[in-house]
Design an enzyme around this catalytic site. Sequence first.
Site, PDB file in Angstrom:
ATOM      1  N   ARG A 168       0.864  -1.182   0.000  1.00  0.00           N
ATOM      2  CA  ARG A 168       0.000   0.000   0.000  1.00  0.00           C
ATOM      3  C   ARG A 168       0.900   1.232   0.000  1.00  0.00           C
ATOM      4  O   ARG A 168       1.558   1.539   0.995  1.00  0.00           O
ATOM      5  CB  ARG A 168      -0.943  -0.027   1.211  1.00  0.00           C
ATOM      6  CG  ARG A 168      -2.000  -1.107   1.098  1.00  0.00           C
ATOM      7  CD  ARG A 168      -3.153  -0.886   2.053  1.00  0.00           C
ATOM      8  NE  ARG A 168      -2.737  -0.909   3.439  1.00  0.00           N
ATOM      9  CZ  ARG A 168      -2.605  -2.016   4.172  1.00  0.00           C
ATOM     10  NH1 ARG A 168      -2.879  -3.205   3.653  1.00  0.00           N
ATOM     11  NH2 ARG A 168      -2.213  -1.949   5.413  1.00  0.00           N
ATOM     12  N   HIS A 262     -10.247  -8.519   0.339  1.00  0.00           N
ATOM     13  CA  HIS A 262      -9.585  -7.775   1.400  1.00  0.00           C
ATOM     14  C   HIS A 262      -9.766  -6.259   1.200  1.00  0.00           C
ATOM     15  O   HIS A 262      -8.902  -5.467   1.550  1.00  0.00           O
ATOM     16  CB  HIS A 262      -8.095  -8.141   1.440  1.00  0.00           C
ATOM     17  CG  HIS A 262      -7.548  -8.297   2.829  1.00  0.00           C
ATOM     18  ND1 HIS A 262      -7.200  -9.504   3.362  1.00  0.00           N
ATOM     19  CD2 HIS A 262      -7.286  -7.393   3.799  1.00  0.00           C
ATOM     20  CE1 HIS A 262      -6.729  -9.337   4.596  1.00  0.00           C
ATOM     21  NE2 HIS A 262      -6.776  -8.058   4.886  1.00  0.00           N
ATOM     22  N   ASP A 293     -17.996  -9.367   1.059  1.00  0.00           N
ATOM     23  CA  ASP A 293     -17.713  -7.972   1.443  1.00  0.00           C
ATOM     24  C   ASP A 293     -16.868  -7.322   0.357  1.00  0.00           C
ATOM     25  O   ASP A 293     -16.389  -7.977  -0.572  1.00  0.00           O
ATOM     26  CB  ASP A 293     -17.070  -7.850   2.835  1.00  0.00           C
ATOM     27  CG  ASP A 293     -15.608  -8.291   2.900  1.00  0.00           C
ATOM     28  OD1 ASP A 293     -14.944  -8.479   1.860  1.00  0.00           O
ATOM     29  OD2 ASP A 293     -15.112  -8.460   4.040  1.00  0.00           O
ATOM     30  N   GLY A 294     -16.745  -5.993   0.437  1.00  0.00           N
ATOM     31  CA  GLY A 294     -15.940  -5.250  -0.542  1.00  0.00           C
ATOM     32  C   GLY A 294     -16.783  -4.283  -1.343  1.00  0.00           C
ATOM     33  O   GLY A 294     -17.560  -4.701  -2.208  1.00  0.00           O
ATOM     34  N   GLY A 295     -16.675  -3.007  -1.025  1.00  0.00           N
ATOM     35  CA  GLY A 295     -17.333  -1.971  -1.823  1.00  0.00           C
ATOM     36  C   GLY A 295     -18.800  -1.752  -1.524  1.00  0.00           C
ATOM     37  O   GLY A 295     -19.458  -0.993  -2.235  1.00  0.00           O
ATOM     38  N   VAL A 296     -19.317  -2.385  -0.478  1.00  0.00           N
ATOM     39  CA  VAL A 296     -20.732  -2.214  -0.141  1.00  0.00           C
ATOM     40  C   VAL A 296     -20.926  -0.834   0.481  1.00  0.00           C
ATOM     41  O   VAL A 296     -20.356  -0.531   1.526  1.00  0.00           O
ATOM     42  CB  VAL A 296     -21.177  -3.317   0.854  1.00  0.00           C
ATOM     43  CG1 VAL A 296     -22.591  -3.057   1.353  1.00  0.00           C
ATOM     44  CG2 VAL A 296     -21.062  -4.679   0.200  1.00  0.00           C
ATOM     45  N   ARG A 297     -21.710   0.002  -0.169  1.00  0.00           N
ATOM     46  CA  ARG A 297     -21.886   1.371   0.307  1.00  0.00           C
ATOM     47  C   ARG A 297     -23.348   1.764   0.439  1.00  0.00           C
ATOM     48  O   ARG A 297     -23.652   2.897   0.811  1.00  0.00           O
ATOM     49  CB  ARG A 297     -21.184   2.374  -0.647  1.00  0.00           C
ATOM     50  CG  ARG A 297     -19.679   2.146  -0.803  1.00  0.00           C
ATOM     51  CD  ARG A 297     -18.898   2.416   0.485  1.00  0.00           C
ATOM     52  NE  ARG A 297     -17.470   2.191   0.341  1.00  0.00           N
ATOM     53  CZ  ARG A 297     -16.829   1.059   0.690  1.00  0.00           C
ATOM     54  NH1 ARG A 297     -17.498   0.047   1.227  1.00  0.00           N
ATOM     55  NH2 ARG A 297     -15.520   0.944   0.537  1.00  0.00           N
ATOM     56  N   GLY A 316     -16.820  -3.177   5.704  1.00  0.00           N
ATOM     57  CA  GLY A 316     -15.619  -2.822   6.448  1.00  0.00           C
ATOM     58  C   GLY A 316     -15.567  -1.325   6.692  1.00  0.00           C
ATOM     59  O   GLY A 316     -16.024  -0.828   7.733  1.00  0.00           O
TER      60      GLY A 316
HETATM   61  C1  LIG Z   1      -8.355  -0.751   7.963  1.00  0.00           C
HETATM   62  C2  LIG Z   1      -8.649  -2.147   7.509  1.00  0.00           C
HETATM   63  C3  LIG Z   1      -8.076  -3.214   8.179  1.00  0.00           C
HETATM   64  C4  LIG Z   1      -8.352  -4.529   7.778  1.00  0.00           C
HETATM   65  N1  LIG Z   1      -7.849  -5.568   8.507  1.00  0.00           N
HETATM   66  C5  LIG Z   1      -8.177  -6.845   8.171  1.00  0.00           C
HETATM   67  C6  LIG Z   1      -7.741  -7.933   8.962  1.00  0.00           C
HETATM   68  O1  LIG Z   1      -7.086  -7.762   9.985  1.00  0.00           O
HETATM   69  N2  LIG Z   1      -8.081  -9.187   8.554  1.00  0.00           N
HETATM   70  C7  LIG Z   1      -8.846  -9.415   7.435  1.00  0.00           C
HETATM   71  O2  LIG Z   1      -9.141 -10.569   7.104  1.00  0.00           O
HETATM   72  N3  LIG Z   1      -9.293  -8.386   6.684  1.00  0.00           N
HETATM   73  C8  LIG Z   1      -8.989  -7.118   7.027  1.00  0.00           C
HETATM   74  N4  LIG Z   1      -9.470  -6.079   6.287  1.00  0.00           N
HETATM   75  C9  LIG Z   1     -10.365  -6.363   5.140  1.00  0.00           C
HETATM   76  C10 LIG Z   1     -11.830  -6.375   5.595  1.00  0.00           C
HETATM   77  O3  LIG Z   1     -12.105  -7.480   6.415  1.00  0.00           O
HETATM   78  C11 LIG Z   1     -12.803  -6.410   4.425  1.00  0.00           C
HETATM   79  O4  LIG Z   1     -12.516  -7.535   3.632  1.00  0.00           O
HETATM   80  C12 LIG Z   1     -12.801  -5.152   3.569  1.00  0.00           C
HETATM   81  O5  LIG Z   1     -12.588  -4.005   4.345  1.00  0.00           O
HETATM   82  C13 LIG Z   1     -14.150  -5.045   2.846  1.00  0.00           C
HETATM   83  O6  LIG Z   1     -14.177  -3.949   1.982  1.00  0.00           O
HETATM   84  P1  LIG Z   1     -14.887  -2.551   2.351  1.00  0.00           P
HETATM   85  O7  LIG Z   1     -13.985  -1.864   3.312  1.00  0.00           O
HETATM   86  O8  LIG Z   1     -14.966  -1.881   1.026  1.00  0.00           O
HETATM   87  O9  LIG Z   1     -16.242  -2.844   2.945  1.00  0.00           O
HETATM   88  C14 LIG Z   1      -9.200  -4.756   6.663  1.00  0.00           C
HETATM   89  C15 LIG Z   1      -9.759  -3.675   5.999  1.00  0.00           C
HETATM   90  C16 LIG Z   1      -9.505  -2.386   6.409  1.00  0.00           C
HETATM   91  C17 LIG Z   1     -10.160  -1.248   5.674  1.00  0.00           C
END
Ligand SMILES: Cc1cc2nc3c(=O)[nH]c(=O)nc-3n(C[C@H](O)[C@H](O)[C@H](O)COP(=O)(O)O)c2cc1C
Length: 371
Positions: A168, A262, A293-297, A316
């Site tokens: 990142r 993620h 999960d991912g991008g749900v707004r 998230g």
């Molecule tokens: C700040 C942050 C920390 C995260 N830490 C973890 C983690 O420790 N373990 C994990 O499996 N996913 C982690 N994730 C991924 C989230 O579980 C999730 O898959 C992701 O945030 C979903 O996308 P969204 O943020 O668009 O809803 C993290 C995401 C963020 C934004």
Amino acid sequence: MAMSRLVCVGDYEQYAEHNLPNAVRQYFNSGANYEQTYADNVAAFKRYRFRPRYMRDMSERNLTTSLLGHDVTSPIGVSPMSMCRLAHPDGEVALAKACESEGSCFCLSMAATSSVEEVGQAAPGCTRWFQVHVLKDRDMMRRMVQRAQRAGFTALVLTVDCAVHGKRYKDLRNQFSLPPHLKLSNFEEELKRAKSVVATGQSKEEWGRFVNQAFSPAHTWQDIQWLKSVSHLPVVAKGVVTAWDALEAVQHGADAVWVSNHGGRELDCLPATIDALTEVCQAVGDKTEVYLDGGVRSGLDILKALSRGARAVYCGRPALWGLAKDGEAGTSDVLQILKEELSVGMALAGVKDVQHVPTELVVHQSFYSAL
Ligand SMILES: Cc1cc2nc3c(=O)[nH]c(=O)nc-3n(C[C@H](O)[C@H](O)[C@H](O)COP(=O)(O)O)c2cc1C
């Protein structure tokens, strides 16, 4: 920044954008490399269209469901995220309490700034799962899993998409690390006992290095069986975006599959999760629960994911933005907004029950360009 009433997730995002310290905001709101997946997760939902059924009696809608046999009153959960106390002093405890009051499932990160015990005590009525990475130190991993089980966590969520950490660029530029006033609570407990203790009284930098090096890049699907041998909890494989990994997970004993990339934070150039969902659902069939999960707004994103085969949808960053605004109350607001939008979307689209959202409710936009 002064804002009038916050009415949607985008408003909470704006609030966080203007009020979190720069490095924290970038830690939350960034993806790996050039952030293609991070952006596409959100954009992809907009490429799907509803084909509603009107003139049905919509006076009542059911949002309750069950996840791995546990009843929840909302199909919207909170994803595991590290270091949530960066957003608010109450961190993961506030997230869990908000989930408890909104009937949502909460998944605690192994790298959380609150321990399994703290979360279990603060939100005993919350359906709570514990996310794990495979650790090099198996004794430490086993103890953590067993602590979670004792603290009332009812499933283990094995993250499969992160053998090593993604690049990142924003965090690298910011040299981002855990600030000195916070601790990775699940590890802190373990450090007191673990045979691999570096040294007590170590600096935060040493500590950060220790935790980073604790994760094992040598994880394999056999680790699902290992988790089952050290606890009686069901195991969810989180981070699946292809049919072949969905099948591997199920064949190796996973009780459910979590479609996730993620949040775009690890391998870039992955498909958006809503695009990957159909392939995974078709691979595992009806008997295995699939989450996304991912991008749900918005609640409409959730309705789209339910229609494409997800049993529950997790968010998230939206939860983090609510947390940043107002701790437990802010997170509850975000979860309520999503629930209300889902319910309104169901009423407008002719769907009565989150457990029976028809597949034909949603089509990809290309359906219309082909006409
Ligand atoms: C700040 C942050 C920390 C995260 N830490 C973890 C983690 O420790 N373990 C994990 O499996 N996913 C982690 N994730 C991924 C989230 O579980 C999730 O898959 C992701 O945030 C979903 O996308 P969204 O943020 O668009 O809803 C993290 C995401 C963020 C934004």
